[in-house]
Design a protein around this motif. Structure first.
Motif, PDB file in Angstrom:
ATOM      1  N   ILE A   1     -51.783  28.328  20.785  1.00 37.66           N
ATOM      2  CA  ILE A   1     -51.172  28.268  22.111  1.00 37.66           C
ATOM      3  C   ILE A   1     -49.646  28.303  21.992  1.00 37.66           C
ATOM      4  N   ALA A   2     -49.045  29.280  22.643  1.00 39.10           N
ATOM      5  CA  ALA A   2     -47.588  29.433  22.644  1.00 39.10           C
ATOM      6  C   ALA A   2     -47.043  28.853  23.939  1.00 39.10           C
ATOM      7  N   VAL A   3     -46.101  27.920  23.823  1.00 38.11           N
ATOM      8  CA  VAL A   3     -45.505  27.301  25.012  1.00 38.11           C
ATOM      9  C   VAL A   3     -43.993  27.528  24.953  1.00 38.11           C
ATOM     10  N   ASP A   4     -43.474  28.292  25.889  1.00 39.55           N
ATOM     11  CA  ASP A   4     -42.032  28.552  25.920  1.00 39.55           C
ATOM     12  C   ASP A   4     -41.453  28.094  27.246  1.00 39.55           C
ATOM     13  N   GLY A   5     -40.136  27.952  27.261  1.00 36.28           N
ATOM     14  CA  GLY A   5     -39.475  27.595  28.511  1.00 36.28           C
ATOM     15  C   GLY A   5     -38.111  27.007  28.242  1.00 36.28           C
ATOM     16  N   PRO A   6     -37.313  26.838  29.301  1.00 32.00           N
ATOM     17  CA  PRO A   6     -35.973  26.288  29.134  1.00 32.00           C
ATOM     18  C   PRO A   6     -35.991  24.780  28.903  1.00 32.00           C
ATOM     19  N   ALA A   7     -34.815  24.235  28.615  1.00 34.83           N
ATOM     20  CA  ALA A   7     -34.666  22.806  28.322  1.00 34.83           C
ATOM     21  C   ALA A   7     -35.185  21.945  29.469  1.00 34.83           C
ATOM     22  N   ALA A   8     -35.898  20.879  29.111  1.00 35.62           N
ATOM     23  CA  ALA A   8     -36.370  19.872  30.071  1.00 35.62           C
ATOM     24  C   ALA A   8     -37.284  20.432  31.154  1.00 35.62           C
ATOM     25  N   SER A   9     -37.979  21.510  30.840  1.00 33.01           N
ATOM     26  CA  SER A   9     -38.912  22.100  31.812  1.00 33.01           C
ATOM     27  C   SER A   9     -40.247  21.358  31.828  1.00 33.01           C
ATOM     28  N   GLY A  10     -40.470  20.539  30.800  1.00 38.46           N
ATOM     29  CA  GLY A  10     -41.761  19.866  30.659  1.00 38.46           C
ATOM     30  C   GLY A  10     -42.604  20.509  29.573  1.00 38.46           C
ATOM     31  N   LYS A  11     -42.041  21.512  28.878  1.00 33.86           N
ATOM     32  CA  LYS A  11     -42.850  22.243  27.892  1.00 33.86           C
ATOM     33  C   LYS A  11     -43.287  21.362  26.725  1.00 33.86           C
ATOM     34  N   GLY A  12     -42.435  20.419  26.319  1.00 31.97           N
ATOM     35  CA  GLY A  12     -42.795  19.539  25.197  1.00 31.97           C
ATOM     36  C   GLY A  12     -43.961  18.632  25.573  1.00 31.97           C
ATOM     37  N   THR A  13     -43.895  18.068  26.766  1.00 35.90           N
ATOM     38  CA  THR A  13     -44.958  17.182  27.246  1.00 35.90           C
ATOM     39  C   THR A  13     -46.268  17.947  27.365  1.00 35.90           C
ATOM     40  N   VAL A  14     -46.182  19.141  27.936  1.00 36.00           N
ATOM     41  CA  VAL A  14     -47.371  19.984  28.096  1.00 36.00           C
ATOM     42  C   VAL A  14     -47.925  20.377  26.716  1.00 36.00           C
ATOM     43  N   ALA A  15     -47.039  20.746  25.800  1.00 39.82           N
ATOM     44  CA  ALA A  15     -47.485  21.177  24.460  1.00 39.82           C
ATOM     45  C   ALA A  15     -48.178  20.023  23.729  1.00 39.82           C
ATOM     46  N   ARG A  16     -47.609  18.836  23.806  1.00 35.35           N
ATOM     47  CA  ARG A  16     -48.230  17.674  23.131  1.00 35.35           C
ATOM     48  C   ARG A  16     -49.607  17.382  23.725  1.00 35.35           C
ATOM     49  N   ALA A  17     -49.703  17.465  25.052  1.00 34.89           N
ATOM     50  CA  ALA A  17     -50.988  17.188  25.714  1.00 34.89           C
ATOM     51  C   ALA A  17     -52.030  18.247  25.343  1.00 34.89           C
ATOM     52  N   LEU A  18     -51.610  19.510  25.240  1.00 34.73           N
ATOM     53  CA  LEU A  18     -52.545  20.571  24.853  1.00 34.73           C
ATOM     54  C   LEU A  18     -53.030  20.343  23.417  1.00 34.73           C
TER      55      LEU A  18
END
Ligand code: C5P
Length: 214
Positions: free
Chosen positions: A8-25
């Motif tokens: 799963i590739a998760v991209d996005g700008p700073a503080a978009s929530g991508k880290g939280t979403v990636a950890r949950a995935l």
């Protein structure tokens, strides 16, 4: 047909929530997660600690080639100042090339993997069966990051955080090599009006559809 390997590739700008979403995935699918921003942050920090200039491509590339793993746990890694250094070093093609093999190897884990960053769906793992581009309005991202910094005892006015985020967005989307971009086949997830739980639920639904429909 069995579902695809959960890469799963998760991209996005700073503080978009991508880290939280990636950890949950990663938790949801029981696979490892790599926050690739930390690699660029470690390069930026190495230069600063050595009194170097992040704009110096030769020094930055050398620091990326012999990445100091200990810096990945440094308390300064996630500071706002180091985020700017990371965004400057990350524009050097030599730095990106030096960090490429490590990220690609991580993505090849047979069980699957989640990587988050700016160029995962476009450069690191363009073959990933599931890709998300996570975004949110700049003001929302600034408010989130300001709250995060305050919790970490590094409070900053929200206006300063917004200016930092906009500068980083401009640098990350404007660079020639592997700019921040949504892959053509990435699903868009705008978290501006979503709670964390709602964003995670939406992310899982989008990924699940991709893995089953590959
Ligand atoms: O994700 P994070 O905000 O920690 O990343 C710090 C910086 O590292 C970003 O602003 C970006 O310039 C750079 N970066 C990158 N490519 C990635 C991940 C991060 O250029 N895949």
């Amino acid at each position: 047909m069995p579902p695809a390997r959960p890469l799963i590739a998760v991209d996005g700008p700073a503080a978009s929530g991508k880290g939280t979403v990636a950890r949950a995935l990663a938790r949801h699918y029981g696979v490892a997660h790599l926050d690739t921003g930390k690699l660029y942050r470690a390069v930026g920090l190495a230069l600063r600690l050595a009194g170097g200039d992040p704009a110096d491509a030769v020094a930055a590339t050398a620091a990326a080639e012999r990445l100091d793993e200990a810096l990945l746990g440094d308390p300064d890694l996630m500071s706002a100042m180091n985020a700017q250094s990371a965004s400057i070093v990350s524009a050097h093609p030599g730095v990106r090339a030096a960090l490429l093999a490590r990220q690609r190897a991580f993505a090849e884990a047979p069980a699957g993997a989640v990587l988050d960053g700016r160029d995962i769906g476009t450069v690191i793992a363009p073959h990933a069966p599931a890709k998300l581009f996570v975004t949110a309005a700049p003001e929302v991202r600034a408010a989130r990051r300001a709250a995060e910094l305050a919790r970490a005892g590094r409070a900053q006015p929200v206006e300063a955080v917004l200016a930092d985020i906009l500068a980083r967005d401009a640098r990350d989307t404007g660079r020639a090599d592997a700019p921040l971009a949504r892959a053509a086949d990435a699903d868009l997830l705008d978290t501006s009006d979503l709670t964390i739980d709602a964003a995670v639920a939406r992310a899982i639904a989008l990924v699940e559809a991709r893995l089953r429909g590959h």
